[in-house]
Design an enzyme around this catalytic site. Structure first.
Site, PDB file in Angstrom:
ATOM      1  N   HIS A  83       0.849  -1.190   0.000  1.00 58.08           N
ATOM      2  CA  HIS A  83       0.000   0.000   0.000  1.00 58.08           C
ATOM      3  C   HIS A  83       0.882   1.236   0.000  1.00 58.08           C
ATOM      4  O   HIS A  83       1.857   1.311   0.737  1.00 58.08           O
ATOM      5  CB  HIS A  83      -0.901   0.014   1.244  1.00 58.08           C
ATOM      6  CG  HIS A  83      -1.810   1.198   1.289  1.00 58.08           C
ATOM      7  ND1 HIS A  83      -2.985   1.264   0.574  1.00 58.08           N
ATOM      8  CD2 HIS A  83      -1.699   2.380   1.922  1.00 58.08           C
ATOM      9  CE1 HIS A  83      -3.557   2.433   0.778  1.00 58.08           C
ATOM     10  NE2 HIS A  83      -2.801   3.131   1.592  1.00 58.08           N
ATOM     11  N   ASP A 162     -14.802   2.808   7.976  1.00 57.79           N
ATOM     12  CA  ASP A 162     -13.766   3.690   7.418  1.00 57.79           C
ATOM     13  C   ASP A 162     -14.347   4.539   6.300  1.00 57.79           C
ATOM     14  O   ASP A 162     -14.036   5.724   6.186  1.00 57.79           O
ATOM     15  CB  ASP A 162     -12.574   2.877   6.898  1.00 57.79           C
ATOM     16  CG  ASP A 162     -11.609   3.770   6.138  1.00 57.79           C
ATOM     17  OD1 ASP A 162     -11.081   4.708   6.760  1.00 57.79           O
ATOM     18  OD2 ASP A 162     -11.415   3.575   4.934  1.00 57.79           O
ATOM     19  N   ARG A 169     -14.191  12.953   7.579  1.00 56.32           N
ATOM     20  CA  ARG A 169     -12.886  13.621   7.776  1.00 56.32           C
ATOM     21  C   ARG A 169     -12.575  14.547   6.614  1.00 56.32           C
ATOM     22  O   ARG A 169     -12.018  15.620   6.790  1.00 56.32           O
ATOM     23  CB  ARG A 169     -11.776  12.563   7.909  1.00 56.32           C
ATOM     24  CG  ARG A 169     -11.803  11.857   9.250  1.00 56.32           C
ATOM     25  CD  ARG A 169     -10.916  10.627   9.230  1.00 56.32           C
ATOM     26  NE  ARG A 169      -9.543  10.954   8.920  1.00 56.32           N
ATOM     27  CZ  ARG A 169      -8.706  10.128   8.269  1.00 56.32           C
ATOM     28  NH1 ARG A 169      -9.111   8.930   7.871  1.00 56.32           N
ATOM     29  NH2 ARG A 169      -7.480  10.497   8.039  1.00 56.32           N
ATOM     30  N   SER A 184      -7.160   4.135   9.346  1.00 55.49           N
ATOM     31  CA  SER A 184      -7.954   4.045   8.122  1.00 55.49           C
ATOM     32  C   SER A 184      -7.292   3.085   7.126  1.00 55.49           C
ATOM     33  O   SER A 184      -7.941   2.174   6.577  1.00 55.49           O
ATOM     34  CB  SER A 184      -8.077   5.464   7.537  1.00 55.49           C
ATOM     35  OG  SER A 184      -8.459   5.441   6.200  1.00 55.49           O
ATOM     36  N   LYS A 188      -8.517  -1.241   6.250  1.00 55.27           N
ATOM     37  CA  LYS A 188      -8.833  -1.757   4.902  1.00 55.27           C
ATOM     38  C   LYS A 188      -7.886  -2.880   4.505  1.00 55.27           C
ATOM     39  O   LYS A 188      -8.284  -3.879   3.924  1.00 55.27           O
ATOM     40  CB  LYS A 188      -8.728  -0.623   3.875  1.00 55.27           C
ATOM     41  CG  LYS A 188      -9.831   0.401   4.008  1.00 55.27           C
ATOM     42  CD  LYS A 188      -9.748   1.435   2.927  1.00 55.27           C
ATOM     43  CE  LYS A 188      -8.621   2.400   3.143  1.00 55.27           C
ATOM     44  NZ  LYS A 188      -8.997   3.765   3.424  1.00 55.27           N
TER      45      LYS A 188
END
Ligand code: URA
Length: 447
Positions: A83, A162, A169, A184, A188
């Site tokens: 990621h 999320d 947010r 967050s 995921k």
């Protein structure tokens, strides 16, 4: 459970919140019994006062378990994902995932869309005509079993808390908080059913984390959360002051990725990042003894064409047009509309290129979105960007513009030119990978 108002007051006053109370609060918000205005107040208090480690862990857990947590443990192989915290020209996943799969390590990847000046892997994949990213979780599972690679978007079933919190947010100026970002991202990633995770934590003008200190803190928080969930996790700290590669925009970046998979652009900062991440993923996935050995294996798959073949299979399986993979120039609508010229006043070398300014100019071509609802133009953006160290001549080509927008091309040219600095000497080449963080601490870039 304490009332929402008392939890907000505790966070406001810097008092610790019991993990079970925080979990209950998030569950109630997801179920709709805590309203947005109370969650907004809590998020701002968390933004200003931070979260303790147990609070960040509880928040991650609550978001993770708000939806389906996939279990891929019955499928063979160590499933490893990567990621990125987001940047400009960041097409790394498109090159990396096929390389790692071609080495025998399954890569189940759930990616996001671009927002603001940063791009997103989903938008890039969807710029391939026909490519579907909306697979069901059953299809995701089947594909990882049969092909060893799958790239999809977050479904409604995955970490729905999320999705709700991120949207809030986004409109309450509470995105840029390290514990909130970490919870967050990790909620995921942990929902994907992976066995290990590598993080590309970007640092610099074009990244969420502008300073190295912030990026290091984010890397440490992400790795700690992964390890606490028994998912071996490592992070590379990589530079995002300058865009990665020479293309910025969705299809322009797919084209560049195909070139990289064909073995072109080997000596670039982009491929340095790709291969460094591949080395980590292969070591975690058991396909290499060390990251260094993994890096050598990764190069082999590029040299012998297996990585490109894997990418082609991925596109075919997810209904994309493999014709454009085989011949990217076969898309007339993707041709450049104009060029940006090197200004008359420029010195003979490019000395700097501001990733943030390039990303913002790319949004103005139609390549990005300012709000989640905006549509992106798949073929818009820039290509053939000259990069720091390149020799240039006034009047020569600085970049090509791809856009369908009928607005002022001169304004676009000026915006891109303003991202450049020129000088008499080429700058020293600095490494793209600055450092590496594992459960044992910071190790230096090569591990
Ligand atoms: N990416 C995420 O997934 N979440 C954040 O909060 C920020 C970036």
């Amino acid at each position: 459970m304490p009332t929402p108002a008392s939890l907000i007051a505790a966070k406001r006053d810097g008092d610790a919140i019991a993990p079970s109370d925080l979990r209950g609060f998030i569950e109630a918000y997801t179920a709709g019994t805590v309203p947005d205005y109370q969650m907004s107040a809590f998020l701002m208090a968390a933004y200003l006062n931070g979260l303790t480690d147990p609070e960040a862990a509880a928040l991650t857990d609550a978001m993770l378990h708000s939806g389906t947590v996939l279990d891929l443990s019955d499928l063979p192989g160590t499933k490893v994902d990567k990621h990125s915290t987001g940047g400009v020209g960041d097409k790394v996943s498109l090159i990396l995932a096929p390389i790692v799969t071609a080495c025998g390590v399954p890569v189940p990847m759930v990616s996001g869309r671009g927002l603001g000046h940063t791009g997103g892997t989903l938008d890039k994949l969807e710029s391939i005509p026909g490519f579907r990213t909306d697979l069901s979780l059953d299809a995701y599972r089947r594909q990882i079993e049969e092909l060893g690679i799958v790239l999809i978007g977050q479904t409604d079933e995955m970490a729905p808390a999320d999705q709700k919190l991120y949207a809030l947010r986004d409109v309450t100026a509470t995105v840029e908080s390290i514990p909130l970002i970490a919870a967050s991202i990790m909620s995921k990633k942990l929902a994907e059913g992976i066995d290990a995770l590598v993080l590309d934590v970007k640092c610099g003008r074009g990244a969420f984390m502008k300073t190295e200190a912030e990026a290091r803190e984010l890397a440490e928080t992400l790795v700690r959360i992964g390890e606490e969930h028994d998912v071996p996790t490592r992070a590379l700290l990589t530079d995002m002051n300058v865009p990665l590669g020479r293309a910025v925009g969705n299809w322009p970046e797919v084209e560049e990725s195909i070139e990289c998979l064909r073995g072109e652009h080997a000596d670039t900062l982009l491929m340095e990042v790709v291969i460094a991440l591949a080395g980590e993923m292969l070591a975690l996935g058991g396909a290499a003894e060390t990251p260094e050995a993994g890096r050598a294996r990764a190069w082999e798959t590029v040299a012998d064409g297996r990585a490109l073949t894997t990418f082609r299979r991925l596109v075919e399986r997810q209904d994309g047009d493999v014709g454009v993979v085989d011949d990217p120039s076969s898309r007339p609508e993707s041709r450049p509309r104009a060029v940006v010229e090197v200004p008359d006043t420029a010195g003979p070398y490019v000395t700097d290129l501001d990733a943030l300014k390039v990303g913002q100019a790319a949004v103005a071509t139609g390549a990005g979105r300012q709000t989640k609802e905006d549509a992106v133009d798949p073929t818009a953006g820039f290509s053939a960007l000259r990069k720091p160290g390149d020799a240039v001549e006034p009047g020569g080509v600085l970049a090509r513009i791809h856009t369908k927008r009928t607005g002022d091309l001169d304004a676009l040219r000026e915006r891109l030119q303003a991202a450049y600095s020129f000088g008499d000497e080429p700058p020293e080449r600095t490494a793209a990978v600055r450092d590496r963080y594992t459960a044992d601490g910071w190790t230096g870039a090569s591990g």
